[in-house]
Design an enzyme around this catalytic site. Structure first.
Site, PDB file in Angstrom:
ATOM      1  NE  ARG A   1      -8.703 -38.495  16.953  1.00 20.49           N
ATOM      2  CZ  ARG A   1      -8.170 -38.164  15.767  1.00 20.49           C
ATOM      3  NH1 ARG A   1      -8.646 -37.143  15.081  1.00 20.49           N
ATOM      4  NH2 ARG A   1      -7.156 -38.864  15.281  1.00 20.49           N
TER       5      ARG A   1
ATOM      6  NE  ARG B   1      -2.841 -32.221  15.115  1.00 18.90           N
ATOM      7  CZ  ARG B   1      -3.598 -33.181  14.623  1.00 18.90           C
ATOM      8  NH1 ARG B   1      -4.845 -33.324  15.015  1.00 18.90           N
ATOM      9  NH2 ARG B   1      -3.129 -34.020  13.718  1.00 18.90           N
TER      10      ARG B   1
ATOM     11  CG  HIS C   1      -9.906 -30.267  13.227  1.00 18.08           C
ATOM     12  ND1 HIS C   1     -10.906 -31.147  13.531  1.00 18.08           N
ATOM     13  CD2 HIS C   1      -9.225 -30.822  12.192  1.00 18.08           C
ATOM     14  CE1 HIS C   1     -10.830 -32.189  12.730  1.00 18.08           C
ATOM     15  NE2 HIS C   1      -9.822 -32.018  11.902  1.00 18.08           N
TER      16      HIS C   1
ATOM     17  CD  GLU D   1     -12.252 -29.527  10.556  1.00 20.36           C
ATOM     18  OE1 GLU D   1     -11.174 -29.166  10.068  1.00 20.36           O
ATOM     19  OE2 GLU D   1     -12.666 -30.706  10.479  1.00 20.36           O
TER      20      GLU D   1
HETATM   21  O1  TA6 Z   1     -10.530 -31.798   8.902  1.00 20.66           O
HETATM   22  C1  TA6 Z   1     -10.681 -33.060   8.389  1.00 20.66           C
HETATM   23  C2  TA6 Z   1      -9.366 -33.808   8.467  1.00 20.66           C
HETATM   24  O2  TA6 Z   1      -8.367 -33.096   7.789  1.00 20.66           O
HETATM   25  C3  TA6 Z   1      -9.604 -35.205   7.901  1.00 20.66           C
HETATM   26  O3  TA6 Z   1      -9.016 -35.396   6.630  1.00 20.66           O
HETATM   27  C4  TA6 Z   1      -9.123 -36.135   9.001  1.00 20.66           C
HETATM   28  O4  TA6 Z   1      -7.922 -36.692   8.771  1.00 20.66           O
HETATM   29  C5  TA6 Z   1      -9.206 -35.237  10.220  1.00 20.66           C
HETATM   30  O5  TA6 Z   1      -8.938 -33.946   9.813  1.00 20.66           O
HETATM   31  C6  TA6 Z   1      -8.487 -35.637  11.489  1.00 20.66           C
HETATM   32  O6  TA6 Z   1      -7.124 -35.507  11.426  1.00 20.66           O
HETATM   33  P1  TA6 Z   1      -6.208 -36.018  12.601  1.00 20.66           P
HETATM   34  O7  TA6 Z   1      -4.791 -35.759  12.170  1.00 20.66           O
HETATM   35  O8  TA6 Z   1      -6.573 -35.251  13.832  1.00 20.66           O
HETATM   36  O9  TA6 Z   1      -6.497 -37.488  12.766  1.00 20.66           O
END
Ligand code: TA6
Length: 298
Positions: A73, A99, A169, A272
């Protein structure tokens, strides 16, 4: 999987390239006159980028786990070969398998201007084909210099065309989400989360005052983050992408996320570079596509 001793023997260089272990994962640390960068070989995920005499420009959750099978994260997770939930099978991992995969460290090169380039690869295998039936070769290139540049190249190594979506991301560290404004998205249309219709941003500066999950379309321009009160700006530019995502989970969602501290939402914003909606990528055999982002402080 190479052990940290094997990686050290092959790539380490005193004072500039070293390896360490964080829980289950091997991390490479690059140090040069411009910056220090840490990257996890699992996920080929940049974890931190600290320009010399500055603070980390990337955010990392203090509650993140560093284990196989879990997403890290923070930093710059790679979303590939799909962004968000899988379009037809919800049992497949959100944001694809890149990932969650162990990447191979191919090269570490030092250049005359004291920048360092890293490249890592992931290619199709019996394991990736359990998730996605295509033959591909992906290469992540990370350039550590006065700015951070991250590029994800994907080549179709099979004989049939395929489609994919993707995102870099990036979790950008901010001093205080309440004092952040984002420049560069005026007059740009966006979908909010999974809503089916678009809205258009009329403000020149976006302030974050609640949960945001904007997916801007047809946009190629950089975003400039003003960390109000510090006088510092972070510029996030991109190429090979016409979708930009701005995400912050805000208070309630943040509390539900085990790998984030309850007040984590206050200190980051995700900006992103993505390929999504009509900007999905279709590759014929032997063709390739590269999505890149650069992050720098001004
Ligand atoms: O980029 C935004 C997103 O797609 C959100 O909808 C949110 O879920 C985020 O990514 C994080 O995703 P993750 O799977 O890392 O918790």
């Amino acid at each position: 999987m190479k052990s940290s001793i094997e990686l050290t023997n092959q790539f380490a260089k005193e004072g500039s390239v070293s390896f360490y272990k964080k829980e289950e994962l091997n991390i490479i640390r690059i140090q040069n006159m411009h910056a220090q960068l840490d990257l996890s070989l699992y996920g080929a995920q940049v974890l931190s980028y600290i320009p010399t005499n500055e603070e980390n420009l990337l955010w990392m959750s203090q509650n993140s786990e560093y284990k196989h099978g879990k997403a890290i994260r923070g930093g710059i997770p790679l979303c590939f070969p799909w962004f968000g939930p899988h379009e037809s099978d919800s049992s497949l991992p959100q944001h694809g398998f890149a990932r969650l995969s162990l990447w191979n460290l191919e090269k570490v090169t030092h250049n005359d201007d004291d920048t360092t380039h890293l490249s890592l690869s992931l290619k199709s295998s019996a394991t990736t084909k359990e998730y996605w039936p295509h033959d591909f070769y992906s290469e992540l290139t990370v350039k550590v210099g006065e700015q951070l540049e991250v590029s994800l190249m994907t080549r179709n190594t099979g004989s049939n065309k395929f489609k994919f979506t993707s995102a870099l991301h990036s979790y950008i560290k901010v001093n205080d989400i309440n004092k952040l404004s984002i420049e560069g998205l005026k007059d740009t249309s966006y979908y909010w989360g999974f809503e089916g219709t678009t809205k258009t941003q009329t403000e020149s500066l976006l302030r974050i005052t609640e949960e945001e999950n904007r997916r801007y379309i047809n946009t190629k321009t950089p975003c400039i983050l003003n960390n109000l009160g510090t006088g510092k700006k972070i510029v996030i530019d991109k190429s090979g992408s016409q979708t930009s995502v701005v995400w912050n989970p805000w208070k309630e969602n943040c509390k539900q996320m085990k790998d984030m501290p309850d007040d984590g939402y206050k200190s980051f914003i995700c900006v992103e570079a993505a390929n999504f909606y009509d900007d999905y990528i279709e590759l014929q055999a032997e063709n390739q596509h590269t999505i890149s982002t650069t992050i720098r402080q001004q």
